[in-house]
Design a protein around this motif. Structure first.
Motif, PDB file in Angstrom:
ATOM      1  N   PHE A  92       6.488 -13.274 -14.025  1.00 38.45           N
ATOM      2  CA  PHE A  92       8.230 -12.705 -14.581  1.00 38.45           C
ATOM      3  C   PHE A  92       7.551 -12.833 -15.938  1.00 38.45           C
ATOM      4  O   PHE A  92       8.286 -11.818 -17.200  1.00 38.45           O
ATOM      5  N   SER A  93       6.301 -13.029 -16.614  1.00 34.74           N
ATOM      6  CA  SER A  93       5.661 -12.315 -17.566  1.00 34.74           C
ATOM      7  C   SER A  93       5.040 -11.917 -17.946  1.00 34.74           C
ATOM      8  O   SER A  93       4.508 -10.388 -18.819  1.00 34.74           O
ATOM      9  N   ARG A  94       4.525 -10.804 -16.770  1.00 36.49           N
ATOM     10  CA  ARG A  94       3.628 -10.005 -16.590  1.00 36.49           C
ATOM     11  C   ARG A  94       4.228  -8.628 -17.103  1.00 36.49           C
ATOM     12  O   ARG A  94       5.334  -8.281 -16.778  1.00 36.49           O
ATOM     13  N   LYS A  95       3.483  -7.522 -17.816  1.00 33.42           N
ATOM     14  CA  LYS A  95       3.757  -6.209 -18.513  1.00 33.42           C
ATOM     15  C   LYS A  95       3.595  -5.781 -17.780  1.00 33.42           C
ATOM     16  O   LYS A  95       2.693  -5.694 -16.924  1.00 33.42           O
ATOM     17  N   ASP A  96       4.859  -4.587 -17.119  1.00 37.58           N
ATOM     18  CA  ASP A  96       4.544  -3.043 -16.328  1.00 37.58           C
ATOM     19  C   ASP A  96       3.942  -2.301 -17.325  1.00 37.58           C
ATOM     20  O   ASP A  96       4.150  -2.589 -17.989  1.00 37.58           O
TER      21      ASP A  96
ATOM     22  N   VAL B  53      -4.288  -1.224  -2.845  1.00 36.66           N
ATOM     23  CA  VAL B  53      -4.552  -0.387  -4.339  1.00 36.66           C
ATOM     24  C   VAL B  53      -2.932  -0.270  -5.283  1.00 36.66           C
ATOM     25  O   VAL B  53      -3.862  -0.102  -7.036  1.00 36.66           O
ATOM     26  N   ARG B  54      -2.411  -0.268  -5.007  1.00 30.80           N
ATOM     27  CA  ARG B  54      -1.308  -0.244  -5.647  1.00 30.80           C
ATOM     28  C   ARG B  54      -0.934  -1.376  -5.944  1.00 30.80           C
ATOM     29  O   ARG B  54      -0.637  -1.426  -6.597  1.00 30.80           O
ATOM     30  N   ALA B  55      -1.407  -2.708  -5.728  1.00 32.91           N
ATOM     31  CA  ALA B  55      -1.047  -4.021  -6.433  1.00 32.91           C
ATOM     32  C   ALA B  55      -2.312  -4.079  -7.780  1.00 32.91           C
ATOM     33  O   ALA B  55      -2.708  -5.443  -8.143  1.00 32.91           O
ATOM     34  N   THR B  56      -3.117  -2.787  -7.633  1.00 35.83           N
ATOM     35  CA  THR B  56      -4.529  -3.180  -8.249  1.00 35.83           C
ATOM     36  C   THR B  56      -3.705  -3.488  -9.817  1.00 35.83           C
ATOM     37  O   THR B  56      -2.719  -3.220 -10.418  1.00 35.83           O
ATOM     38  N   GLY B  57      -4.112  -5.013 -10.609  1.00 38.04           N
ATOM     39  CA  GLY B  57      -3.986  -5.341 -11.660  1.00 38.04           C
ATOM     40  C   GLY B  57      -3.045  -6.175 -11.482  1.00 38.04           C
ATOM     41  O   GLY B  57      -2.576  -7.194 -12.608  1.00 38.04           O
ATOM     42  N   ARG B  58      -2.706  -6.578 -10.588  1.00 33.96           N
ATOM     43  CA  ARG B  58      -1.633  -7.231  -9.794  1.00 33.96           C
ATOM     44  C   ARG B  58      -2.180  -8.667  -9.081  1.00 33.96           C
ATOM     45  O   ARG B  58      -3.130  -8.799  -8.800  1.00 33.96           O
ATOM     46  N   LEU B  59      -1.192 -10.267  -9.716  1.00 34.61           N
ATOM     47  CA  LEU B  59      -1.535 -11.516  -8.751  1.00 34.61           C
ATOM     48  C   LEU B  59      -1.238 -11.346  -7.449  1.00 34.61           C
ATOM     49  O   LEU B  59      -0.829 -11.199  -7.138  1.00 34.61           O
TER      50      LEU B  59
END
Length: 166
Positions: free
Chosen positions: A156-160, A96-102
């Motif tokens: 490295f290019s992912r927006k927080d 759940v916390r990693a939603t949106g993450r690769l």
């Protein structure tokens, strides 16, 4: 003498302190560091963990350990930290916390898969699989039962999230 393993005793002792700071106790690790022991406490929350929260929790844990014999005799080093960017995913809340993450998933039957988590429910994940050679991304459903291992991939290019909200 207690028959409870040391890590379970530490978890019982420290979990209320961690919960009082609205954090989750993810891991307790006791290891050797030369003549001393190293006590590493890993904490997390849905919003991440600030350095100040780790420092406050470290002081509270240190006081509690000084009041008890949970670490026994001898010196130890206490480290309180967050799990890190490339942490393994093993609990529902981690996904759940990693939603949106690769993430990189090792599946029991289909090898490895790198995809972005779109949504998490009780049975599994809805993923966006990047397109190859100019093709559009596709979606895929993976159940938790299919996953052998999972880990967040560092981008490295992912927006927080905080940058996106601003």
């Amino acid at each position: 003498m207690s028959t409870t393993p040391p890590s379970e005793r530490l978890r019982e002792l420290l979990e209320p302190l961690v919960a009082a700071k609205e954090l989750d106790l993810e891991e307790i690790e006791v290891s050797r560091a030369g003549k001393r022991r190293m006590l590493r406490i890993i904490v997390d929350s849905d919003d991440g963990v600030e350095l100040d929260a780790c420092a406050e929790l470290s002081r509270a844990i240190s006081e509690k350990l000084d009041e008890t014999d949970a670490m026994g005799e001898g010196e130890y080093v206490l480290e309180v930290s967050s799990p890190g960017a490339d942490r393994p995913l093993s609990e529902h809340r981690h996904y759940v916390r990693a939603t949106g993450r690769l993430v990189k998933l090792t599946l029991h039957e289909d090898g490895e898969l790198v995809a972005r988590i779109l949504q998490v429910d009780d049975e599994g994940l809805d993923l966006e699989v990047p397109g190859v050679k100019g093709r559009k991304p596709t979606t895929r459903r993976v159940t938790f039962a299919e996953i052998a291992k999972a880990r967040v991939e560092i981008e490295f290019s992912r927006k927080d999230k905080k940058e996106e909200e601003a």
